[in-house]
Design a protein around this motif. Structure first.
Motif, mmCIF file in Angstrom:
data_model
loop_
_atom_site.group_PDB
_atom_site.id
_atom_site.type_symbol
_atom_site.label_atom_id
_atom_site.label_comp_id
_atom_site.label_asym_id
_atom_site.label_seq_id
_atom_site.Cartn_x
_atom_site.Cartn_y
_atom_site.Cartn_z
ATOM 1 N N THR A 76 0.827 -1.703 0.003
ATOM 2 C CA THR A 76 0.092 0.043 -0.437
ATOM 3 C C THR A 76 1.180 1.319 0.007
ATOM 4 O OG1 THR A 76 -1.593 -0.897 0.884
ATOM 5 C CG2 THR A 76 -1.381 1.651 1.223
ATOM 6 N N VAL A 77 2.062 1.476 0.500
ATOM 7 C CA VAL A 77 2.578 2.392 0.743
ATOM 8 C C VAL A 77 3.395 3.023 -0.433
ATOM 9 C CG1 VAL A 77 2.693 2.537 3.567
ATOM 10 C CG2 VAL A 77 4.748 1.561 1.857
ATOM 11 N N THR A 78 3.836 1.866 -1.067
ATOM 12 C CA THR A 78 4.393 1.987 -2.343
ATOM 13 C C THR A 78 3.871 1.934 -2.972
ATOM 14 O OG1 THR A 78 5.938 -0.298 -1.738
ATOM 15 C CG2 THR A 78 6.001 0.801 -3.651
ATOM 16 N N GLN A 79 2.473 1.911 -3.537
ATOM 17 C CA GLN A 79 1.269 2.461 -3.957
ATOM 18 C C GLN A 79 1.029 3.717 -3.963
ATOM 19 O OE1 GLN A 79 0.170 1.794 -7.105
ATOM 20 N NE2 GLN A 79 0.933 -0.591 -6.705
ATOM 21 N N LEU A 80 0.965 4.886 -3.245
ATOM 22 C CA LEU A 80 0.645 5.897 -2.400
ATOM 23 C C LEU A 80 1.545 6.795 -3.234
ATOM 24 C CD1 LEU A 80 -0.776 5.076 1.308
ATOM 25 C CD2 LEU A 80 -2.297 5.946 -1.177
ATOM 26 N N GLY A 81 2.765 5.873 -2.598
ATOM 27 C CA GLY A 81 3.664 7.173 -2.915
ATOM 28 C C GLY A 81 3.648 6.711 -4.719
ATOM 29 N N TYR A 82 3.447 6.138 -5.502
ATOM 30 C CA TYR A 82 3.148 5.900 -6.577
ATOM 31 C C TYR A 82 1.995 7.231 -7.488
ATOM 32 C CZ TYR A 82 3.662 4.529 -11.991
ATOM 33 O OH TYR A 82 3.623 3.616 -13.157
ATOM 34 N N ALA A 83 1.222 7.341 -6.396
ATOM 35 C CA ALA A 83 -0.484 8.000 -6.713
ATOM 36 C C ALA A 83 0.399 8.884 -6.432
ATOM 37 C CB ALA A 83 -0.799 7.611 -6.150
ATOM 38 N N ALA A 84 1.511 9.612 -5.736
ATOM 39 C CA ALA A 84 1.971 10.933 -5.663
ATOM 40 C C ALA A 84 2.921 11.314 -5.958
ATOM 41 C CB ALA A 84 2.629 11.081 -3.512
ATOM 42 N N GLY A 85 3.691 11.035 -7.526
ATOM 43 C CA GLY A 85 4.562 10.592 -8.418
ATOM 44 C C GLY A 85 3.970 11.402 -8.946
ATOM 45 N N LEU A 86 2.509 10.841 -9.508
ATOM 46 C CA LEU A 86 1.670 10.134 -10.819
ATOM 47 C C LEU A 86 0.891 12.029 -10.912
ATOM 48 C CD1 LEU A 86 -0.225 7.405 -10.862
ATOM 49 C CD2 LEU A 86 1.874 8.524 -13.010
ATOM 50 N N LEU A 87 1.488 12.802 -9.590
ATOM 51 C CA LEU A 87 0.010 13.965 -9.641
ATOM 52 C C LEU A 87 1.807 15.041 -9.136
ATOM 53 C CD1 LEU A 87 -2.423 13.561 -6.782
ATOM 54 C CD2 LEU A 87 -2.867 14.308 -9.214
ATOM 55 N N THR A 88 3.159 14.875 -8.408
ATOM 56 C CA THR A 88 3.927 15.970 -8.314
ATOM 57 C C THR A 88 5.261 15.867 -9.499
ATOM 58 O OG1 THR A 88 4.481 14.603 -6.830
ATOM 59 C CG2 THR A 88 2.847 15.722 -6.276
ATOM 60 N N VAL A 132 10.192 4.909 -3.364
ATOM 61 C CA VAL A 132 10.834 4.081 -4.341
ATOM 62 C C VAL A 132 9.577 4.039 -5.555
ATOM 63 C CG1 VAL A 132 10.636 1.575 -5.165
ATOM 64 C CG2 VAL A 132 11.661 2.438 -3.160
ATOM 65 N N GLY A 133 8.355 4.463 -4.646
ATOM 66 C CA GLY A 133 7.216 4.368 -5.095
ATOM 67 C C GLY A 133 6.940 5.579 -6.339
ATOM 68 N N LEU A 134 7.822 6.725 -5.487
ATOM 69 C CA LEU A 134 7.213 8.385 -5.728
ATOM 70 C C LEU A 134 7.865 8.446 -6.791
ATOM 71 C CD1 LEU A 134 6.614 11.717 -5.265
ATOM 72 C CD2 LEU A 134 8.951 11.394 -3.817
ATOM 73 N N LEU A 135 8.977 7.556 -6.777
ATOM 74 C CA LEU A 135 10.217 7.910 -8.157
ATOM 75 C C LEU A 135 10.212 6.967 -9.271
ATOM 76 C CD1 LEU A 135 12.886 8.715 -5.497
ATOM 77 C CD2 LEU A 135 12.039 10.268 -7.157
ATOM 78 N N ALA A 136 9.362 6.417 -9.046
ATOM 79 C CA ALA A 136 8.836 4.425 -9.753
ATOM 80 C C ALA A 136 8.649 5.610 -11.358
ATOM 81 C CB ALA A 136 8.623 3.539 -9.377
ATOM 82 N N VAL A 137 7.514 6.708 -10.773
ATOM 83 C CA VAL A 137 7.083 7.319 -12.125
ATOM 84 C C VAL A 137 8.019 7.662 -13.098
ATOM 85 C CG1 VAL A 137 4.969 7.559 -10.716
ATOM 86 C CG2 VAL A 137 6.453 9.689 -10.664
#
Length: 420
Positions: A76-88, A132-137
């Motif tokens: 979940t935290v990885t996916q939430l980070g990914y979502a944040a990366g998509l927006l920011t 990691v999720g944030l930057l994977a975008v």
């Protein structure tokens, strides 16, 4: 996860989807031959980091003393980070030089993976995985760069190669994580990935040409670009409908892949990390579905594709329910589920991109936030369900998400047709 790219210069959208518009400051009509394969490798490597934890959940739970009800938090935290990366972070692709943006994000991603591999406690691990999720975008920016830097005569081939790297990265992530964990422990998965990512960042810094955003986009402020994403979804019902479908579909998808490690690692199967990760190879069906759905959409059959996909998604949980009795049943169900998810995902992207093509990157980015939210919901829900009532509860949860998606499509079908 599927990626779709248009043939227009600098336009590309995808599952992790993004479009960027660049005007190269000193365009080279013949970029280095090694650039496209290197971008494909870097995209696959970056996207894979989001999926490494899935076959390792039981081991991570034991190492950090997490109960079965909390294992989903790791995904979940990885996916939430990914979502944040998509927006920011994704909007930065419309504002900054792509070489600096890509190599900078890859460098930071390497550090985040290193932190995950060295995490001394659960708080440090969860924090590192969120980053990691944030930057994977960064994968979305690299796909756009491939489209921008390749001459029109070879652009389709180049984009196909790079997006193929993403599909391959997703396909192999679980299997590679399982093998590495069995050979050298779970930390090796993240430490090896950190090293690979750092090397790729250095190589791309030498190979990737510089490019500047177009003048029109460059004059747009970062804050207004981000805010306009929300405005687009408020204004267009089709975007909200397809976003909600993505949330439910990927909640079902994540319910399976975030929860299946627990019954497979327990008796009667007691499978190794390698064997558990190998079930991720069923995702090959997703690559087939992406091509089939794309052809059906081109023939004007988007609604029929959606209906067939959602029906298959609901039916896939019948064999999945038999996981504790038959691994063949799980394999069949996984193939059906992955095929259905990718068919709906590709159709969603095709329809929403047509709403306002000049805002394609923001629309796809906003849509992928729903994808990440659904993935997070499914991961957390599956771990809680398994802790409460075992695999039957997980099956019931996945089936519920699937049926809810089918019901949503059926009740909004006419509205969707009117909006296209």
């Amino acid at each position: 996860m599927a990626i779709q790219c248009s043939g227009a210069v600098g336009e590309c959208s995808g599952t992790g989807g993004h479009e960027a518009h660049f005007t190269a400051s000193a365009p080279d009509p013949s970029p280095p031959a090694r650039l496209v394969p290197l971008l494909a490798l870097a995209c696959g490597s970056s996207v894979a980091t989001v999926y490494f934890a899935q076959p390792l959940l039981v081991t991570l739970g034991e190492r950090f003393a997490l109960g079965s009800g909390l294992l989903g938090a790791i995904v979940t935290v990885t996916q939430l980070g990914y979502a944040a990366g998509l927006l920011t972070l994704v909007p930065l692709g419309d504002l900054l030089d792509h070489r600096r943006l890509v190599t900078g994000q890859l460098g930071l991603l390497s550090l985040a993976l290193l932190a995950a591999g060295l995490a001394p406690g659960v708080a440090a691990l969860l924090g590192a995985l969120a980053v990691v999720g944030l930057l994977a975008v960064v994968a979305q920016t690299m796909v756009a760069a491939a489209a921008t830097l390749t001459p029109p005569a070879r652009r389709g081939r180049a984009v196909g190669t790079v997006t193929g790297g993403i599909v391959t990265g997703i396909l192999l992530a679980r299997a590679a994580a399982g093998v590495l964990a069995d050979l050298a422990g779970w930390r090796a998965v993240y430490l090896v990935s950190a090293g690979v990512t750092a090397v790729l960042a250095l190589l791309l810094r030498h190979v990737l040409p510089s490019g500047s955003p177009s003048i029109g986009v460059r004059e747009e402020s970062y804050g207004r670009l981000v805010a306009s994403t929300v405005t687009l979804f408020v204004r267009h019902p089709l975007l909200r409908i397809r976003g909600a479908l993505a949330l439910l579909v990927f909640a079902s998808f994540s319910t399976l892949w975030s929860g299946v490690a627990q019954p497979l690692s327990a008796p009667p199967w007691s499978l190794s990390h390698t064997a558990i990760g190998a079930f991720g190879l069923a995702g090959a069906a997703g690559a087939v579905a992406a091509g089939v759905a794309g052809r059906w959409n081109d023939r004007g059959l988007a609604q029929r594709t959606t209906g067939i996909g959602l029906t298959l998604l609901a039916l896939s949980w019948l064999p999945i329910a038999l996981t504790r009795q038959s691994l063949w049943a799980l394999a069949i169900g996984a193939v059906l589920l992955d095929f259905a998810v990718q068919a709906v995902h590709v159709t969603n992207q095709t329809l929403i991109h047509a709403v306002q093509p000049d805002a394609g990157s923001r629309i796809i980015g906003g849509y992928m936030v729903f994808y990440s939210a659904g993935s997070s919901l499914g991961a957390l829900g599956s771990s809680l369900a398994y802790a409460t009532a075992g695999w039957p509860a997980v099956t019931a949860l996945g089936t519920s998400f699937s049926l809810a998606a089918l019901l949503l499509w059926a009740t909004t079908r006419r509205m969707s047709l009117a909006s296209v």
